[in-house]
Design an enzyme around this catalytic site. Sequence first.
Site, PDB file in Angstrom:
ATOM      1  N   LYS B  90       0.767  -0.881   0.324  1.00  0.00           N
ATOM      2  CA  LYS B  90       0.003  -0.448   0.212  1.00  0.00           C
ATOM      3  C   LYS B  90       0.298   1.408   0.071  1.00  0.00           C
ATOM      4  O   LYS B  90       0.515   2.208  -0.593  1.00  0.00           O
ATOM      5  CB  LYS B  90      -0.995  -0.084   1.295  1.00  0.00           C
ATOM      6  CG  LYS B  90      -2.122  -0.678   0.992  1.00  0.00           C
ATOM      7  CD  LYS B  90      -3.297  -0.517   0.006  1.00  0.00           C
ATOM      8  CE  LYS B  90      -4.174  -1.869   0.150  1.00  0.00           C
ATOM      9  NZ  LYS B  90      -5.351  -1.631  -1.383  1.00  0.00           N
ATOM     10  N   GLU B 112      -9.746   5.463   3.013  1.00  0.00           N
ATOM     11  CA  GLU B 112     -10.305   4.336   4.339  1.00  0.00           C
ATOM     12  C   GLU B 112      -9.629   3.404   4.423  1.00  0.00           C
ATOM     13  O   GLU B 112      -8.628   3.468   3.101  1.00  0.00           O
ATOM     14  CB  GLU B 112     -11.697   4.028   2.735  1.00  0.00           C
ATOM     15  CG  GLU B 112     -10.732   3.566   1.615  1.00  0.00           C
ATOM     16  CD  GLU B 112     -10.330   3.677   1.087  1.00  0.00           C
ATOM     17  OE1 GLU B 112      -9.769   5.336   0.632  1.00  0.00           O
ATOM     18  OE2 GLU B 112      -9.322   3.101  -0.027  1.00  0.00           O
ATOM     19  N   SER B 379       1.768  -9.530  -0.984  1.00  0.00           N
ATOM     20  CA  SER B 379       1.519  -8.484  -0.293  1.00  0.00           C
ATOM     21  C   SER B 379       1.275  -8.028   0.405  1.00  0.00           C
ATOM     22  O   SER B 379       1.958  -6.580   0.286  1.00  0.00           O
ATOM     23  CB  SER B 379       0.357  -8.396  -1.212  1.00  0.00           C
ATOM     24  OG  SER B 379      -0.716  -8.742  -0.339  1.00  0.00           O
TER      25      SER B 379
END
Lengths: 271, 403
Positions: B90, B112, B379
């Site tokens: 991210k 969010e 990830s």
Amino acid sequence: MSERDAAGGIHSVAPVIERRTRDARGALVGYLPAGFPDLATSIDAAVALAHNGVDVIELGLPYSDPVMDGAVIQAATQQALSGGFRLTHGFEAVREITRQAAVPVLVMTYWNPVLQYGVDRFADDLAAAGGSGLITPDLIPDEAEPWLSASERVGLDRVFLAAPSSSDARLAQAVSASRGFVYAVSTMGITGARSDVDAAARSLVARLRDAGCTSTCVGLGISSAAQVAEVLEYADGAIVGSALVKALADGGVERVAEVAAALAEGTHLTN
Amino acid sequence: MPLRDETGPYFGEFGGRFVPESLIKALDELSEAWELAKVDPGFHAELDELNRSYTGRPSIITEVPRFARHAGDARIILKREDLNHTGSHKINNVLGQAILTKRIGKTRVIAETGAGQHGVATATAAALFGLDCVIYMGEVDTERQALNVARMRLLGAEVVPVKAGSRTLKDAINEALRDWVTNVETTNYIFGTVAGPHPFPSMVRDLQKVIGDEARAQVLELTGRLPDAVAACVGGGSNAMGIFHAFLDDPSVALYGFEAGGEGTDTPRTAATITLGRAGVLHGARSLLLQDDDGQTLESHSISAGLDYPGVGPEHAWLASIGRAQYRAVTDAEAMDALRLLSRTEGIIPAIESSHALAGALALGRELGSDATILVSLSGRGDKDMETAGRYFDLIDHDAVQS
């Protein structure tokens, strides 16, 4: 029955608003969600609005992800959905409200329910139920081709939003795509009562007039007769939502009728 | 046109902008700033430097032969986004959007978050850039990811638990959109995935494509050829688009997205959007989504908060529709088994999200056989998931005295 337009059959809200700008300061548009607190009461409440000075009903279809709605309307539409609201109930409500009162009903809906129902089928069924058209808060004219042609074919009103942040080109686009009126968003924000209706509304309406707009109603944040009167100094109509929904939640049909009558005082020329 | 060159706003019939008019100016402004940044060497120099000296890029690849024994002895190579600063992919997206926030002169950011990975990354970037930061997180998720809530607050962000609707990621996005509509003059919305209205799907993908660009070169260097398959988990789909993008025009490379099947795609407790969904509009874009006949969004379920989303990015919906990528569902149980297996065979504890890709790769390896090479996007790391895993595997001594 209210006025019918030249296309025949369907009643646009435009003549109603125009008449009110002649006979009064302007029109009062009242929002309530279908199915809140239950279907029968929502119909009774909308009829009560019509009998207490509301000129146009904006009937909301409850939706799971209402990004333009504040806490009051979210709670009401959530309750309607939990109570089993279906889109077919919305058409039923339109049919009953227009049968019981001489008031045009515009349906306010987020776009996905219309898309899933089928845009043409939705237009046909709304017209058959006696509805005047749609207010589409999350559909911009750029993405609206299927709805533009369906509403053209059936002769329904289509109300697009204009915001204080909209460019002149986008205002012109909203004006030419809309029929019935243009929904002028009074402030940058979501639904909910506010003590001050932004000065931005006045300048937005002036810019819409410059773009050729002949009918515009201002919404978001309006909750008192004084605010209605103030908005009607420059706009053709004032839209009230959360204040009515809160009245219905707190005191039922009787209370929402009282609040509507009080708000309608703001439309009277003698005030 | 090469598939890699698609920039939106439409990917086939998917994408677009289905948002209130009040947001169009901000989206136009963001699109314009992004188009300028893309061709500005100064932007890339700043981002590359942060990637190198802050995130720790390039992230390494790790071959995992002991894990691969359970995958038909296929060659399995992990792209280690779990080793990035803040623990997931991210951060790649957030740093780019934070630089952009500065360039458009805004001082407040909102985001969010589901699992908290994007929220932590955004709070981190806000701290680094001196921006005010508010994170919206579903109340259900603030409970199951309490440690990440604490991390965000420690970083100086305000975390708002969202109590509306299903109280998960989709409702957090609704609330963030409401904030943005209201505060758009001062506020930039740092969107966490390749969904939402244009320009987010293509912008977030462009900021994540570094994963695939690096991995493609690294696998070529290690094995001398391209992988046979690339596997990634898909919630909104940002790590998957990030690793897929470099391979879109390599026809020999099969692309697999693994969705959260939850308790099974034959149950209502699932988040397998592409497997089960229909075309529709949610959160500003036309894509596939889980919905009922009336177009009401269905509540999704996944043991992984980061994949617990009833929508998916429009580029994935498009890749599925043209058959370029395949999407399969992995259940909660399969993902948790893969999480434990990687932990025990390789000493790497993956995030539950990423464990869906690992579980998918186990099955894929058995299908493709021992000659196949499978590149898996790891990830994120599993630190944030220890409470869920501890409960799931009954690893916590309930009588132990906490000192």
